[in-house]
Design a protein around this motif. Structure first.
Motif, mmCIF file in Angstrom:
data_model
loop_
_atom_site.group_PDB
_atom_site.id
_atom_site.type_symbol
_atom_site.label_atom_id
_atom_site.label_comp_id
_atom_site.label_asym_id
_atom_site.label_seq_id
_atom_site.Cartn_x
_atom_site.Cartn_y
_atom_site.Cartn_z
ATOM 1 N N ALA A 168 1.013 -1.138 0.089
ATOM 2 C CA ALA A 168 -0.063 0.130 -0.027
ATOM 3 C C ALA A 168 0.922 1.234 0.175
ATOM 4 O O ALA A 168 0.526 2.168 -0.634
ATOM 5 N N ARG A 169 1.845 1.385 0.713
ATOM 6 C CA ARG A 169 2.707 2.384 0.765
ATOM 7 C C ARG A 169 4.101 2.334 0.118
ATOM 8 O O ARG A 169 4.915 2.999 0.410
ATOM 9 N N ARG A 170 4.281 1.317 -0.710
ATOM 10 C CA ARG A 170 5.474 1.111 -1.560
ATOM 11 C C ARG A 170 5.453 2.121 -2.654
ATOM 12 O O ARG A 170 4.442 2.444 -3.257
ATOM 13 N N ASN A 171 6.596 2.555 -3.184
ATOM 14 C CA ASN A 171 6.946 3.249 -4.356
ATOM 15 C C ASN A 171 6.577 2.431 -5.649
ATOM 16 O O ASN A 171 7.791 1.835 -6.316
ATOM 17 N N VAL A 172 5.413 1.665 -5.852
ATOM 18 C CA VAL A 172 5.348 1.023 -7.039
ATOM 19 C C VAL A 172 3.915 1.527 -7.798
ATOM 20 O O VAL A 172 3.124 2.161 -7.242
ATOM 21 N N ARG A 173 3.772 1.150 -8.997
ATOM 22 C CA ARG A 173 2.646 1.354 -10.010
ATOM 23 C C ARG A 173 1.850 0.109 -9.696
ATOM 24 O O ARG A 173 2.326 -0.932 -10.262
ATOM 25 N N LEU A 174 0.719 0.126 -9.278
ATOM 26 C CA LEU A 174 -0.092 -1.089 -8.884
ATOM 27 C C LEU A 174 -1.625 -1.014 -9.682
ATOM 28 O O LEU A 174 -2.382 0.152 -9.360
ATOM 29 N N TYR A 175 -1.779 -1.962 -10.506
ATOM 30 C CA TYR A 175 -3.206 -2.135 -11.194
ATOM 31 C C TYR A 175 -3.918 -3.276 -10.513
ATOM 32 O O TYR A 175 -3.299 -4.430 -10.140
ATOM 33 N N THR A 176 -5.147 -3.160 -10.057
ATOM 34 C CA THR A 176 -5.979 -4.173 -9.482
ATOM 35 C C THR A 176 -7.337 -3.893 -10.031
ATOM 36 O O THR A 176 -7.951 -2.875 -10.528
ATOM 37 N N ASN A 177 -8.090 -5.048 -10.254
ATOM 38 C CA ASN A 177 -9.301 -5.382 -10.373
ATOM 39 C C ASN A 177 -10.264 -5.740 -9.189
ATOM 40 O O ASN A 177 -11.376 -5.950 -9.200
ATOM 41 N N SER A 178 -9.478 -5.810 -7.965
ATOM 42 C CA SER A 178 -10.103 -5.933 -6.897
ATOM 43 C C SER A 178 -10.880 -4.930 -6.212
ATOM 44 O O SER A 178 -10.220 -3.886 -5.990
ATOM 45 N N MET A 179 -12.102 -5.134 -6.087
ATOM 46 C CA MET A 179 -12.875 -3.971 -5.231
ATOM 47 C C MET A 179 -12.372 -3.763 -4.008
ATOM 48 O O MET A 179 -12.119 -2.513 -3.302
ATOM 49 N N PRO A 180 -12.448 -4.836 -3.119
ATOM 50 C CA PRO A 180 -11.833 -4.752 -1.704
ATOM 51 C C PRO A 180 -10.421 -3.962 -1.697
ATOM 52 O O PRO A 180 -10.141 -3.262 -0.821
ATOM 53 N N LEU A 181 -9.582 -4.435 -2.617
ATOM 54 C CA LEU A 181 -8.199 -3.806 -2.405
ATOM 55 C C LEU A 181 -8.100 -2.511 -2.846
ATOM 56 O O LEU A 181 -7.593 -1.568 -2.282
ATOM 57 N N ALA A 182 -8.934 -2.092 -3.975
ATOM 58 C CA ALA A 182 -9.050 -0.730 -4.281
ATOM 59 C C ALA A 182 -9.480 0.102 -3.339
ATOM 60 O O ALA A 182 -8.986 1.294 -3.276
ATOM 61 N N ALA A 183 -10.621 -0.321 -2.758
ATOM 62 C CA ALA A 183 -11.195 0.552 -1.643
ATOM 63 C C ALA A 183 -9.915 1.057 -0.531
ATOM 64 O O ALA A 183 -9.946 1.880 0.021
ATOM 65 N N TYR A 184 -9.506 -0.388 -0.167
ATOM 66 C CA TYR A 184 -8.439 -0.088 0.929
ATOM 67 C C TYR A 184 -7.337 0.940 0.559
ATOM 68 O O TYR A 184 -6.682 1.607 1.252
ATOM 69 N N LEU A 185 -6.540 0.709 -0.838
ATOM 70 C CA LEU A 185 -5.644 1.440 -1.298
ATOM 71 C C LEU A 185 -6.059 2.926 -1.313
ATOM 72 O O LEU A 185 -5.064 3.905 -1.020
#
Length: 260
Positions: free
Chosen positions: A116-133
């Protein structure tokens, strides 16, 4: 405590986690290592569980079990310690500046929390993960577009095809694994995983060892497409050989209390 009582406790424990070491069972049952090993031998003999290196692994009966996909909520609460250990090992593969895809699913969700707080470009299709991030993360976040499918909790546009996002690694879970590859029952997941796999250099599978006992309907990706699998220490020798023969790199993650 009788043999039957110990066997019941062991099988109940394996409903909550895919693997228990001899040491785990000694502490749980208050008996010697020799007694634990006799119990493991007996449960293996009668098909209630599988004897593996260092302990015992969950079994779903003789051979493979063909089951329907569990709901997200049901799957989220299974083998939690193994999933966290697998996610921790997966996070160690990610370098600052990487572009990665993190698929929907409970094990991948744990990976997303660590990034979550790493210096990365992250793509996700996860609704729970997107909401958390969105609430807690500082990473560069790209979210799949389209409709929300509340089960299995992914965002997807069936008309869009693969996203215009290129990643060094695609981290993905799976319902089942056999000598052909990754397996899924849900037709939407079959389509989505195949599309996202085309957007990454490497595919890293996050799967607890119970997934090798599940025979789902659809082949999603062949083992030849998988670069690395991260699995807990309940992996059997036979399944390890199957993966090695297919050229898949195996990373063993040890849940808390199961070794170093």
């Amino acid at each position: 405590m009788s043999d039957a009582d110990r066997h019941r406790i062991i099988t109940d424990l394996l409903k909550e986690r895919p693997f228990a070491s001899v040491r785990d069972l000694q502490e749980q049952l208050g008996v010697s290592a020799a007694t634990v090993r006799r119990d493991i031998d007996k449960l293996h003999e009668i098909g209630k569980a599988r004897k593996v290196y260092g302990g015992i692994s969950a079994s779903v009966g003789p051979g493979l079990s063909r089951i329907a996909a569990r709901s997200y909520d049901e799957n989220r609460d299974r083998a939690v310690e193994a999933k966290r250990a697998i996610a921790q090992a997966a996070a160690g593969l990610v370098r600052d500046g990487d572009s990665i895809i993190v698929h929907a699913g409970s094990t991948c969700y744990h990976l997303g929390l660590l990034l979550a707080r790493r210096n990365v470009r992250l793509y996700t299709n996860s609704m729970p993960l997107a909401a958390y991030l969105g609430e807690n993360g500082t990473c560069h976040l790209t979210i799949a577009g389209g409709e929300l499918h509340r089960e299995p909790r992914i965002i997807h546009d069936p008309a869009a095809g693969p996203p215009s996002f290129f990643a060094s690694r695609f981290f993905v879970g799976t319902q089942g694994i056999n000598n052909e590859g990754l397996l899924e029952s849900h037709p939407l997941l079959t389509k989505v995983i195949s599309e996202l796999a085309s957007c990454a250099d490497e595919i890293v599978v996050l799967a607890d060892s119970s997934k090798f006992s599940i025979q789902a309907r659809n082949l999603v990706l062949p083992l030849s497409r998988v670069s690395t699998i991260i699995v807990d220490d309940g992996l059997s020798d036979a399944n390890a050989k199957m993966l090695e023969d297919a050229g898949v790199t195996i990373v063993i993650a040890h849940p808390s209390g199961n070794g170093g």
